[in-house]
Design a protein around this motif. Structure first.
Motif, short mmCIF file in Angstrom:
data_model
loop_
_atom_site.label_atom_id
_atom_site.label_comp_id
_atom_site.label_asym_id
_atom_site.label_seq_id
_atom_site.Cartn_x
_atom_site.Cartn_y
_atom_site.Cartn_z
N UNK A 1 13.51 6.55 47.40
CA UNK A 1 12.54 6.85 48.44
C UNK A 1 13.05 6.30 49.76
N UNK A 2 12.32 6.57 50.81
CA UNK A 2 12.71 6.05 52.12
C UNK A 2 12.44 4.57 52.26
N UNK A 3 11.78 3.99 51.27
CA UNK A 3 11.57 2.54 51.24
C UNK A 3 12.58 1.93 50.29
N UNK A 4 13.47 1.12 50.80
CA UNK A 4 14.52 0.53 49.97
C UNK A 4 13.90 -0.28 48.83
N UNK A 5 14.47 -0.12 47.64
CA UNK A 5 14.00 -0.88 46.49
C UNK A 5 12.86 -0.24 45.74
N UNK A 6 12.36 0.89 46.22
CA UNK A 6 11.28 1.61 45.54
C UNK A 6 11.83 2.94 45.05
N UNK A 7 11.69 3.18 43.74
CA UNK A 7 12.26 4.37 43.12
C UNK A 7 11.15 5.16 42.42
N UNK A 8 11.40 6.43 42.23
CA UNK A 8 10.44 7.32 41.57
C UNK A 8 10.93 7.68 40.18
N UNK A 9 10.00 7.81 39.25
CA UNK A 9 10.36 8.19 37.88
C UNK A 9 9.37 9.21 37.35
N UNK A 10 9.90 10.26 36.75
CA UNK A 10 9.06 11.24 36.07
C UNK A 10 8.21 12.07 36.99
N UNK A 11 7.00 12.37 36.52
CA UNK A 11 6.11 13.28 37.24
C UNK A 11 5.50 12.67 38.49
N UNK A 12 5.78 11.43 38.79
CA UNK A 12 5.36 10.88 40.08
C UNK A 12 6.04 11.63 41.21
N UNK A 13 7.25 12.15 40.94
CA UNK A 13 8.00 12.88 41.96
C UNK A 13 7.67 14.37 41.97
N UNK A 14 7.18 14.89 40.84
CA UNK A 14 6.84 16.31 40.74
C UNK A 14 6.73 16.72 39.29
N UNK A 15 6.20 17.91 39.01
CA UNK A 15 6.03 18.36 37.62
C UNK A 15 7.36 18.42 36.87
N UNK A 16 7.35 17.90 35.64
CA UNK A 16 8.55 17.88 34.80
C UNK A 16 8.14 17.97 33.34
N UNK A 17 9.04 18.51 32.52
CA UNK A 17 8.80 18.45 31.08
C UNK A 17 9.40 17.16 30.54
N UNK A 18 9.33 16.96 29.24
CA UNK A 18 9.73 15.67 28.66
C UNK A 18 11.21 15.37 28.86
N UNK A 19 12.14 16.30 28.56
CA UNK A 19 13.56 15.96 28.76
C UNK A 19 13.89 15.59 30.20
N UNK A 20 13.35 16.35 31.15
CA UNK A 20 13.62 16.05 32.56
C UNK A 20 13.01 14.71 32.96
N UNK A 21 11.84 14.41 32.41
CA UNK A 21 11.20 13.13 32.73
C UNK A 21 12.02 11.97 32.21
N UNK A 22 12.53 12.10 30.99
CA UNK A 22 13.36 11.02 30.42
C UNK A 22 14.62 10.81 31.25
N UNK A 23 15.27 11.91 31.64
CA UNK A 23 16.48 11.79 32.44
C UNK A 23 16.18 11.18 33.81
N UNK A 24 15.09 11.61 34.42
CA UNK A 24 14.72 11.10 35.73
C UNK A 24 14.38 9.62 35.67
N UNK A 25 13.65 9.22 34.63
CA UNK A 25 13.29 7.81 34.47
C UNK A 25 14.53 6.95 34.22
N UNK A 26 15.46 7.48 33.43
CA UNK A 26 16.70 6.75 33.19
C UNK A 26 17.49 6.54 34.47
N UNK A 27 17.51 7.57 35.32
CA UNK A 27 18.21 7.44 36.60
C UNK A 27 17.54 6.40 37.49
N UNK A 28 16.21 6.39 37.49
CA UNK A 28 15.48 5.41 38.31
C UNK A 28 15.76 3.99 37.82
N UNK A 29 15.78 3.80 36.50
CA UNK A 29 16.07 2.48 35.95
C UNK A 29 17.49 2.04 36.31
N UNK A 30 18.43 2.99 36.25
CA UNK A 30 19.82 2.66 36.59
C UNK A 30 19.95 2.26 38.06
#
Length: 616
Positions: free
Chosen positions: A469-498
């Protein structure tokens, strides 16, 4: 701790002092029938069905097991000829009063009674006057709505004068303890079904089978104790408490309160998820007018093995449906609701159609606009569902009508045929849209996040920085960023954690030098900058009565600089003097001197007899 020794049906048992004969028998697997006993209520002995033969010091007598204490040296017979004769007489009386109650019929059959031995006055009577509802309403809920009235054969249970009363809080405690199902909760709002065929919502429950930790939680909005406290402003503080009374681990503490913890963290992952869209906003689908019109999420609950029907797909009356319609895009791709695609509806609708065909064999009609099977294996599953016999109707389901017979008529467009079609079905499943949580604006304000037009949180860049996000140190995971199915949500959450771990692993971060600072001698303490800062980077120091900038949060956007009425805020490396100097330099016209140069002019341009000086 004192112990007593007694004998039940020839079995010697040692137990703690203070228990009743019924409690001891149940703990040791000895069956004693009863209709008026509940472990959370004081024993009453109203039904007399738990009668047992007590032998003490050579004397034999009949007593109710639920009220008789377990004494030392007591001898108990639970199934002697005398006991069976008494219970047979009691069951004959109960069957004559309530001849059509299943549990009464079953107990009577155990004692050889198949028909009422006495005249039946009212075949529809269900109440056996056990008093469980009265005691739970008065002693536990403390609503004091139900009580006995009348005497003899005119004795009955009900509210004062058998009229509606506002004292009833609709908790349902009376219905839950009634052994014969004689009490029914009736909704005042006619024509609207509040209770779906998904079972009642319990006040204490385990959120999901996969919950971590897997422990029960109390829903204070449904809990009788908390509802009574709220309704009476604390005057009734000890209502119910059945769960606390029966919990052997003593794990329930009603005095616990919500706690707010202050934690120092280096990164935040916003994973607020989504909410299901309210289908009642589109009245043409008649959601809420029939218990057999349900949403996709409610269907998931219905078809789940841990659901109220054990995974069976049933109508509200317990029958299996013969025809089911599934309507896609309810609330999605609609100018009257959300214009975006929810991305998950097509595939979960196909899955539900597959479940209906597999579990019930019913005909299934899928009303869809476009089939968006974009994931791995999705197109193959779409073809499989069609091969199973699901009828695909390309066109939005326009209307659902509840017919007088209880059937549901779905009318919609068939784009392939170019005409309207209609199908009479038993069940309608609405594939509702997903939307941003209702409090997303509060979360956005808290963390300084932007939001897209669809209400979800905005990422820093849709392709290059999809979890930042535009705020350093704050990341988005899953459907907080937009509609997603389960595989996309898992991948997105993994990227946020990384990304969060990568940030924490640095130990220190580099911030831009172009940030705002406050000249405290000019600050008027108006606090205008604090309310306008989009990154909440400005705080107010009460001790010094000035505003100060948190350099780690400031992004140098310049909002505070432009709005400070006292001119006390300046952006480093973008001061007024620097900007004006750049502007002055931009518009200054340089003067370039060009020397005179003499050179011969070609003959082709001027007569050969003349020479001329040219200035370049």
């Amino acid at each position: 701790m004192s112990w007593v020794t007694l004998t039940i049906d020839g079995q010697t048992i040692q137990v703690e002092e203070g228990k009743t004969v019924l409690e001891v028998a149940r703990e040791n697997g000895i069956h004693i029938p009863t209709l008026c006993y509940h472990p959370a209520l004081e024993p009453y002995g109203a039904c007399r069905l738990c009668v047992v033969e007590i032998i003490r010091k050579g004397w034999s007598s009949l007593h109710t097991a639920c009220t008789h204490p377990a004494w030392d040296g007591l001898e108990v017979k639970t199934n002697s000829p005398l006991v069976r004769d008494v219970r047979k007489t009691i069951m004959g009386l109960l069957l004559s009063r309530c001849p059509n109650v299943p549990i009464i019929q079953e107990l009577a059959a155990e004692y050889g009674i198949t028909a009422p031995p006495f005249p039946v006055e009212d075949p529809t009577e269900n109440c056996i006057l056990c008093g469980l509802c009265v005691r739970v309403c008065n002693d536990m809920v403390q609503a004091h709505v139900l009580n006995f009235s009348g005497r003899g054969v005119k004795r009955q249970v009900g509210p004062p004068f058998m009229e509606k009363t506002r004292q009833c809080i609709g908790c349902g405690a009376c219905t839950s303890v009634c052994p014969t199902g004689a009490i029914e909760i009736v909704l005042e709002e006619a024509g609207v079904y509040q209770a779906k065929p998904l079972g009642p919502t319990a006040a204490i429950y385990v959120p999901t089978l996969q919950a971590v930790p897997r422990v029960p939680v109390i829903d204070t909005d449904s809990c009788i104790r908390f509802r009574q406290q709220d309704r009476t402003n604390g005057a009734i503080a000890d209502a119910c408490g059945a769960c606390q009374m029966l919990c052997e681990a003593n794990a329930i503490d009603f005095d616990q309160e919500d706690e707010f913890l202050d934690l120092d963290v280096g990164a935040i992952v916003v994973a607020t998820g989504f909410e299901m869209w309210d289908a009642t906003k589109l009245s043409q689908y008649s959601y809420g007018k029939s218990p057999n019109i349900i949403t996709g999420l409610e269907f998931e609950r219905l078809s789940n093995a841990g659901g109220p029907t054990g995974g069976e797909i049933l109508l509200a009356d317990g029958r299996k449906p013969e025809r089911v319609a599934v309507i896609h895009c309810v609330g999605s791709r609609d100018h009257n609701a959300h214009e975006y695609c929810s991305r998950i509806c097509c595939m979960y609708s196909l899955k539900q159609a597959h479940l209906v065909r597999d579990k019930t064999g019913a005909e299934v009609y899928e009303f869809y606009m476009d089939m968006r099977a974009f994931g791995k294996g999705y197109e193959e599953f779409y073809e499989r569902v069609q091969e199973e016999g699901v009828v695909m109707v390309r066109g939005r389901g326009a209307e659902v009508e509840v017919l007088p017979s209880g059937k549901l008529r779905v009318t919609g467009e068939d784009a392939n045929l170019g005409k309207l079609v209609a199908a009479d079905v038993d069940m309608v499943v609405l594939s509702t849209a997903i939307e941003a949580p209702h409090d997303a604006s509060e979360v956005a304000s808290l963390f300084g996040l932007g939001r897209t037009p669809d209400g979800f949180f905005a990422e820093a860049h849709p392709k290059l920085r999809p979890v930042e996000t535009n705020t350093d140190g704050v990341f988005l995971a899953g459907c907080a960023q937009g509609p997603k199915d389960v595989p996309d949500t898992v991948a997105h959450a993994g990227a946020a954690a990384s990304m969060a771990l990568a940030l924490l692993g640095k130990g220190e971060v580099t911030i831009s030098p172009a940030i705002a600072y406050v000249d405290e001698q000019f600050c008027s303490a108006c606090k205008t900058c604090i309310s306008l800062c989009p990154y909440t980077a400005i705080g107010f120091v009460e001790a010094d009565n000035v505003a100060r900038v948190n350099e780690a949060l400031c992004k140098g956007c310049g909002t505070c600089v432009a709005t400070c009425p006292a001119g006390a805020i300046t952006a480093r490396h973008f001061t007024d003097a620097q900007i004006l100097a750049q502007i002055e330099g931009l518009f200054r016209i340089p003067v370039i001197e060009i020397p005179n140069t003499q050179y011969p002019i070609p003959d082709t341009q001027l007569p050969p007899t003349k020479e001329s000086n040219h200035e370049r």
